[in-house]
Write a protein that holds these residues in place. Structure first.
Motif, PDB file in Angstrom:
ATOM      1  N   LEU A 179       0.811  -1.207   0.000  1.00 54.85           N
ATOM      2  CA  LEU A 179       0.000   0.000   0.000  1.00 54.85           C
ATOM      3  C   LEU A 179       0.850   1.266   0.000  1.00 54.85           C
ATOM      4  CD1 LEU A 179      -2.575  -1.037   2.775  1.00 54.85           C
ATOM      5  CD2 LEU A 179      -2.877  -1.217   0.289  1.00 54.85           C
ATOM      6  N   ASN A 180       0.290   2.326  -0.531  1.00 57.00           N
ATOM      7  CA  ASN A 180       0.850   3.671  -0.358  1.00 57.00           C
ATOM      8  C   ASN A 180       0.334   4.311   0.924  1.00 57.00           C
ATOM      9  OD1 ASN A 180       0.162   3.623  -3.698  1.00 57.00           O
ATOM     10  ND2 ASN A 180       2.273   4.066  -3.072  1.00 57.00           N
ATOM     11  N   ILE A 181      -0.909   3.969   1.286  1.00 61.05           N
ATOM     12  CA  ILE A 181      -1.550   4.518   2.480  1.00 61.05           C
ATOM     13  C   ILE A 181      -2.350   3.426   3.180  1.00 61.05           C
ATOM     14  CG2 ILE A 181      -3.185   6.217   3.409  1.00 61.05           C
ATOM     15  CD1 ILE A 181      -2.723   7.986   1.091  1.00 61.05           C
ATOM     16  N   MET A 226      -1.237   6.158   7.865  1.00 58.29           N
ATOM     17  CA  MET A 226       0.197   5.875   7.676  1.00 58.29           C
ATOM     18  C   MET A 226       0.437   5.918   6.178  1.00 58.29           C
ATOM     19  SD  MET A 226       2.657   2.658   8.810  1.00 58.29           S
ATOM     20  CE  MET A 226       2.676   3.084  10.555  1.00 58.29           C
ATOM     21  N   ILE A 227       1.508   6.588   5.768  1.00 55.03           N
ATOM     22  CA  ILE A 227       1.741   6.817   4.348  1.00 55.03           C
ATOM     23  C   ILE A 227       3.237   6.732   4.057  1.00 55.03           C
ATOM     24  CG2 ILE A 227       1.751   9.328   4.754  1.00 55.03           C
ATOM     25  CD1 ILE A 227       0.539   9.667   1.929  1.00 55.03           C
ATOM     26  N   ALA A 228       3.575   6.201   2.896  1.00 60.26           N
ATOM     27  CA  ALA A 228       4.976   6.200   2.473  1.00 60.26           C
ATOM     28  C   ALA A 228       5.435   7.651   2.328  1.00 60.26           C
ATOM     29  CB  ALA A 228       5.123   5.448   1.149  1.00 60.26           C
ATOM     30  N   ARG A 229       6.546   7.985   2.966  1.00 58.01           N
ATOM     31  CA  ARG A 229       6.978   9.388   3.009  1.00 58.01           C
ATOM     32  C   ARG A 229       7.219   9.952   1.609  1.00 58.01           C
ATOM     33  NH1 ARG A 229      12.207  11.929   3.918  1.00 58.01           N
ATOM     34  NH2 ARG A 229      13.097   9.863   4.257  1.00 58.01           N
ATOM     35  N   ALA A 230       7.846   9.173   0.727  1.00 54.92           N
ATOM     36  CA  ALA A 230       8.117   9.656  -0.627  1.00 54.92           C
ATOM     37  C   ALA A 230       6.818   9.952  -1.368  1.00 54.92           C
ATOM     38  CB  ALA A 230       8.958   8.637  -1.395  1.00 54.92           C
ATOM     39  N   PHE A 231       5.799   9.117  -1.145  1.00 51.68           N
ATOM     40  CA  PHE A 231       4.515   9.341  -1.803  1.00 51.68           C
ATOM     41  C   PHE A 231       3.837  10.594  -1.249  1.00 51.68           C
ATOM     42  CE2 PHE A 231      -0.050   8.634  -2.444  1.00 51.68           C
ATOM     43  CZ  PHE A 231      -0.071   8.389  -3.812  1.00 51.68           C
ATOM     44  N   PHE A 232       3.887  10.769   0.067  1.00 58.58           N
ATOM     45  CA  PHE A 232       3.329  11.961   0.704  1.00 58.58           C
ATOM     46  C   PHE A 232       3.929  13.219   0.080  1.00 58.58           C
ATOM     47  CE2 PHE A 232       3.537  15.318   3.887  1.00 58.58           C
ATOM     48  CZ  PHE A 232       2.276  15.326   4.460  1.00 58.58           C
ATOM     49  N   GLN A 233       5.235  13.219  -0.079  1.00 56.35           N
ATOM     50  CA  GLN A 233       5.908  14.399  -0.634  1.00 56.35           C
ATOM     51  C   GLN A 233       5.576  14.580  -2.110  1.00 56.35           C
ATOM     52  OE1 GLN A 233       9.837  13.174   0.751  1.00 56.35           O
ATOM     53  NE2 GLN A 233       9.833  14.806   2.290  1.00 56.35           N
ATOM     54  N   ALA A 271      -4.508  11.581  -2.891  1.00 51.77           N
ATOM     55  CA  ALA A 271      -3.753  10.341  -3.039  1.00 51.77           C
ATOM     56  C   ALA A 271      -4.446   9.393  -4.006  1.00 51.77           C
ATOM     57  CB  ALA A 271      -3.576   9.681  -1.677  1.00 51.77           C
ATOM     58  N   LEU A 272      -5.762   9.271  -3.878  1.00 51.21           N
ATOM     59  CA  LEU A 272      -6.514   8.390  -4.769  1.00 51.21           C
ATOM     60  C   LEU A 272      -6.434   8.884  -6.207  1.00 51.21           C
ATOM     61  CD1 LEU A 272      -8.205   5.822  -4.540  1.00 51.21           C
ATOM     62  CD2 LEU A 272     -10.233   7.248  -4.293  1.00 51.21           C
ATOM     63  N   ILE A 273      -6.496  10.193  -6.402  1.00 51.26           N
ATOM     64  CA  ILE A 273      -6.376  10.773  -7.741  1.00 51.26           C
ATOM     65  C   ILE A 273      -5.015  10.426  -8.354  1.00 51.26           C
ATOM     66  CG2 ILE A 273      -6.144  12.976  -8.983  1.00 51.26           C
ATOM     67  CD1 ILE A 273      -8.310  14.070  -7.038  1.00 51.26           C
ATOM     68  N   HIS A 274      -3.978  10.352  -7.503  1.00 49.01           N
ATOM     69  CA  HIS A 274      -2.627  10.013  -7.975  1.00 49.01           C
ATOM     70  C   HIS A 274      -2.393   8.508  -8.059  1.00 49.01           C
ATOM     71  CE1 HIS A 274      -1.750  14.272  -7.244  1.00 49.01           C
ATOM     72  NE2 HIS A 274      -0.633  14.092  -7.924  1.00 49.01           N
ATOM     73  N   GLY A 275      -3.460   7.724  -7.932  1.00 50.04           N
ATOM     74  CA  GLY A 275      -3.336   6.283  -8.136  1.00 50.04           C
ATOM     75  C   GLY A 275      -2.872   5.500  -6.936  1.00 50.04           C
ATOM     76  N   LEU A 319     -11.943  13.389  -8.922  1.00 50.10           N
ATOM     77  CA  LEU A 319     -12.748  12.247  -8.477  1.00 50.10           C
ATOM     78  C   LEU A 319     -14.173  12.349  -8.990  1.00 50.10           C
ATOM     79  CD1 LEU A 319     -11.880  11.230  -4.803  1.00 50.10           C
ATOM     80  CD2 LEU A 319     -11.070  10.269  -6.961  1.00 50.10           C
ATOM     81  N   ARG A 320     -14.732  13.565  -9.010  1.00 53.83           N
ATOM     82  CA  ARG A 320     -16.107  13.730  -9.504  1.00 53.83           C
ATOM     83  C   ARG A 320     -16.228  13.313 -10.958  1.00 53.83           C
ATOM     84  NH1 ARG A 320     -15.832  18.670  -6.886  1.00 53.83           N
ATOM     85  NH2 ARG A 320     -15.776  19.778  -8.888  1.00 53.83           N
TER      86      ARG A 320
END
Length: 300
Positions: A125-127, A170-177, A198-202, A247-248
């Motif tokens: 997971l990323n998140i 909880m999130i991968a730091r690189a993905f958060f940035q 995050a969901l928009i970014h896959g 998302l919409r």
């Protein structure tokens, strides 16, 4: 049991970010709950948003000073910048491969970091978003836990009634940035907007139905009853509208109309509860769509 020293470097470091503002009497308990984590590699980043040199900043530093060292670090913002910017600052200071958050008045269960990290690793997971219990200022457990629904698609986020408060994440730091962190223009729903982006970014997002921390409910306060300035309500809804736009577009036409209807009611409700003037176009649009949908009871 703690892994042998030779394998410790293979164990991911997790950074826990604690923003602090005006509640120095709660911070020791929150910090101790992080120090008690069963995961062997945890660092704590304390970011003080009281404003350097203020009485609250000095009181907060006095509370945390005995705990400071290589695995518990402290930084004070020169001036108050808000919770979103403060959390982002904590992530900038973090060294962990994964980051998670704790508000200065809440408490982790001792297995929170270990359980959530394993969830991320097992499912790639990323998140990861966990559930939580509630307790009041007297330490009494509140009856209902907040159980997170699945968050894998636009419909889940927009209609699933999730509660992704920052400590659930909880999130991968690189993905958060990479996705830009928390929206620093928001101090309300900033956590849900992070998950939305995050969901928009896959992102691969997973939910944990077990409560992993305790959320403090302060007597006489509910976020839904928090009062905002009228122009602040308009600003918040404009930012949310922008964050959710992609998302919409993933929704079917009927779902988009259902969402827009729900947003109209929520904005009307917020304006009314805060004693604000209700724009005639918003009221007229809400009435028109309610009559069209046969939703007279809700309108009343």
């Amino acid at each position: 049991p703690m892994p042998p020293a030779s394998t410790m470097t293979d164990v991911p470091l997790v950074s826990v970010i604690i923003p602090m503002h005006g509640r120095s009497h709660f911070i020791e308990a929150a910090l101790r709950s992080v120090i008690a984590q069963t995961h062997p590699r945890v660092e704590t980043i304390l970011v003080d948003d009281n404003g350097e040199g203020s009485a609250s900043q000095l009181a907060t530093h006095e509370q945390v000073a005995p705990f400071l060292g290589p695995s518990v670090r402290y930084s004070a913002n020169p001036a108050n910048v808000g919770v979103s910017a403060t959390r982002n600052r904590g992530v900038e200071l973090a060294r962990g491969e994964y980051v998670t958050f704790l508000d200065d008045d809440d408490l982790y269960y001792e297995h929170k970091v270990a359980h959530q990290l394993q969830h991320m690793l097992d499912h790639k997971l990323n998140i990861s978003i966990c559930s939580f219990d509630r307790f009041d200022t007297d330490g009494e457990t509140q009856p209902a836990s907040a159980i997170q629904p699945p968050l894998t698609c636009a419909q889940d986020v927009l209609f699933g009634d999730p509660s992704p408060h920052a400590p659930t994440i909880m999130i991968a730091r690189a993905f958060f940035q990479r996705i830009g962190g928390f929206n620093e223009s928001l101090a309300y729903r900033e956590d849900l907007m992070l998950v939305t982006r995050a969901l928009i970014h896959g992102a691969a997002i997973g939910s944990i139905p077990q409560p992993l921390f305790n959320y403090r409910v302060h007597a006489g306060f509910q976020l839904s009853k928090k009062r905002f300035a009228c122009d602040e309500i308009d600003r918040i809804y404009a930012i949310i509208d922008e964050e959710e736009a992609e998302l919409r577009r993933q929704l079917r036409p009927a779902e988009r109309e259902r969402l827009l209807s729900a947003r109209r009611y929520k904005r009307l409700d917020a304006l009314f509860k805060n004693g604000c003037r209700i724009p005639f176009p918003l009221l007229a649009d809400t009435v028109k769509h309610a009559l069209k949908a046969g939703d007279r009871k809700r309108l009343l």
